[in-house]
Design an enzyme around this catalytic site. Structure first.
Site, PDB file in Angstrom:
ATOM      1  N   ASP A   1       0.597  -1.232   0.003  1.00 25.27           N
ATOM      2  CA  ASP A   1      -0.072   0.083  -0.018  1.00 25.27           C
ATOM      3  C   ASP A   1       0.715   1.241  -0.096  1.00 25.27           C
ATOM      4  O   ASP A   1       0.317   2.179   0.459  1.00 25.27           O
ATOM      5  CB  ASP A   1      -0.979   0.040   1.182  1.00 25.27           C
ATOM      6  CG  ASP A   1      -1.936  -0.971   1.104  1.00 25.27           C
ATOM      7  OD1 ASP A   1      -2.192  -1.454   0.085  1.00 25.27           O
ATOM      8  OD2 ASP A   1      -2.817  -1.253   1.880  1.00 25.27           O
TER       9      ASP A   1
ATOM     10  N   LYS B   1      -4.764  -6.110  -4.326  1.00 22.29           N
ATOM     11  CA  LYS B   1      -5.593  -6.760  -3.134  1.00 22.29           C
ATOM     12  C   LYS B   1      -7.195  -5.915  -3.236  1.00 22.29           C
ATOM     13  O   LYS B   1      -7.140  -4.938  -3.379  1.00 22.29           O
ATOM     14  CB  LYS B   1      -4.930  -6.755  -1.844  1.00 22.29           C
ATOM     15  CG  LYS B   1      -4.479  -5.321  -1.336  1.00 22.29           C
ATOM     16  CD  LYS B   1      -3.677  -5.431  -0.010  1.00 22.29           C
ATOM     17  CE  LYS B   1      -3.375  -4.346   0.844  1.00 22.29           C
ATOM     18  NZ  LYS B   1      -4.640  -3.650   1.287  1.00 22.29           N
TER      19      LYS B   1
ATOM     20  N   CYS C   1      -3.071  -3.125   7.182  1.00 21.35           N
ATOM     21  CA  CYS C   1      -2.917  -3.634   5.893  1.00 21.35           C
ATOM     22  C   CYS C   1      -1.486  -4.844   6.051  1.00 21.35           C
ATOM     23  O   CYS C   1      -1.424  -5.752   5.668  1.00 21.35           O
ATOM     24  CB  CYS C   1      -3.086  -2.853   4.620  1.00 21.35           C
ATOM     25  SG  CYS C   1      -4.706  -2.367   4.100  1.00 21.35           S
TER      26      CYS C   1
END
Length: 264
Positions: A61, A171, A204
């Site tokens: 991310d 994802k 995450c």
């Protein structure tokens, strides 16, 4: 096996030992051995030795919507600047890991435009009132749909160039293993140890790390290449859990230093 047996075509980016020998009338499923490349690094709660040939870096991310001015977090009033802390350590570490032959896997949000696989519960997390800007909505300043595949917001920040040898996995949850091919890719690469970097460390990154651990991978949280926009106690809890139940924490700078000392 006969002399006519040939190596089966190698899947893209797969390790050389993960292949069959095949002919018209025979398939040899045995895998050739590989050369163990031990690397000892400083870590907590104890120092450790890993096999470089079986280790990959997962970067989670590091995207504009989380880490850049004008991105989604910035728009909704979250101070995005702490999420930029991993950028410089990663800029230093990525070339080192690539030279060592470690796969670099970018695990990023990349939602479908129709949000067809996003649950109501997940939508609620990011837009609790129903009136804000959540997944799939447009950030006014950029005109980009939040974390939508192909959008500016879903792109990796400019400072971290994705190399053509790297692997990218989209994802759709906090964990990079749910509803994605990540596990299959890592197993085809022969990976047993995963190094983790990115944001948010307590969300995450941690959930992807936890699922990796549950799937049987060795997991190492790289402290200098992770960050969070959450309160400080979330960071402390993440470090505690990474060391207590999921494996180890280490510094990417220490990994690189050890690699440079051992590489020919």
């Amino acid at each position: 096996m006969t002399q006519s047996d040939a190596l089966h075509p190698l899947p893209a980016k797969a390790k050389p030992w993960n292949r069959w020998r095949v002919s018209d009338d025979h398939a040899d499923l045995s895998r050739a051995g590989h050369r163990v490349r031990p690397l000892t690094i400083a870590a907590r709660p104890k120092n450790l030795t890993l096999d470089v040939s079986r280790t990959a870096l997962l970067v989670v991310d590091m995207q504009n919507d989380f880490c850049s001015a004008g991105g989604w977090l910035d728009h909704i009033g979250v101070d995005y600047r702490p999420a930029r802390a991993p950028i410089e350590p990663l800029r230093a570490a990525l070339p080192c890991f690539r030279r060592a032959g470690m796969p670099v896997v970018w695990v990023n949000w990349g939602n479908r435009p129709d949000l067809g696989n996003i649950s109501p519960a997940l939508l609620h997390v990011y837009n609790g009132s129903g009136n804000g800007v959540g997944l799939g909505d447009t950030v006014p300043a950029t005109g980009a749909a939040v974390l939508q595949s192909g959008s500016w917001g879903a792109a990796v920040v400019d400072e971290l160039a994705v190399d053509q040898t790297d692997i990218q996995v989209a994802k759709f949850r906090m964990s990079g293993f749910w509803d994605t091919p990540l596990d299959s890719i890592l197993r085809n690469l022969g990976i047993t140890t995963c190094l983790f970097a990115g944001v948010n460390a307590d969300q995450c990154v941690l959930h992807t790390l936890a699922d990796a651990n549950f799937l049987g991978y060795d997991t190492i949280f790289l402290e200098d290449c992770c960050a969070t926009t959450s309160p400080a106690f979330c960071w402390e809890a993440t470090l505690y859990n990474a060391r207590q139940i999921f494996g180890f924490t280490a510094q990417a700078s220490d990994v690189c230093r050890a690699l440079e000392e051992t590489q020919p």
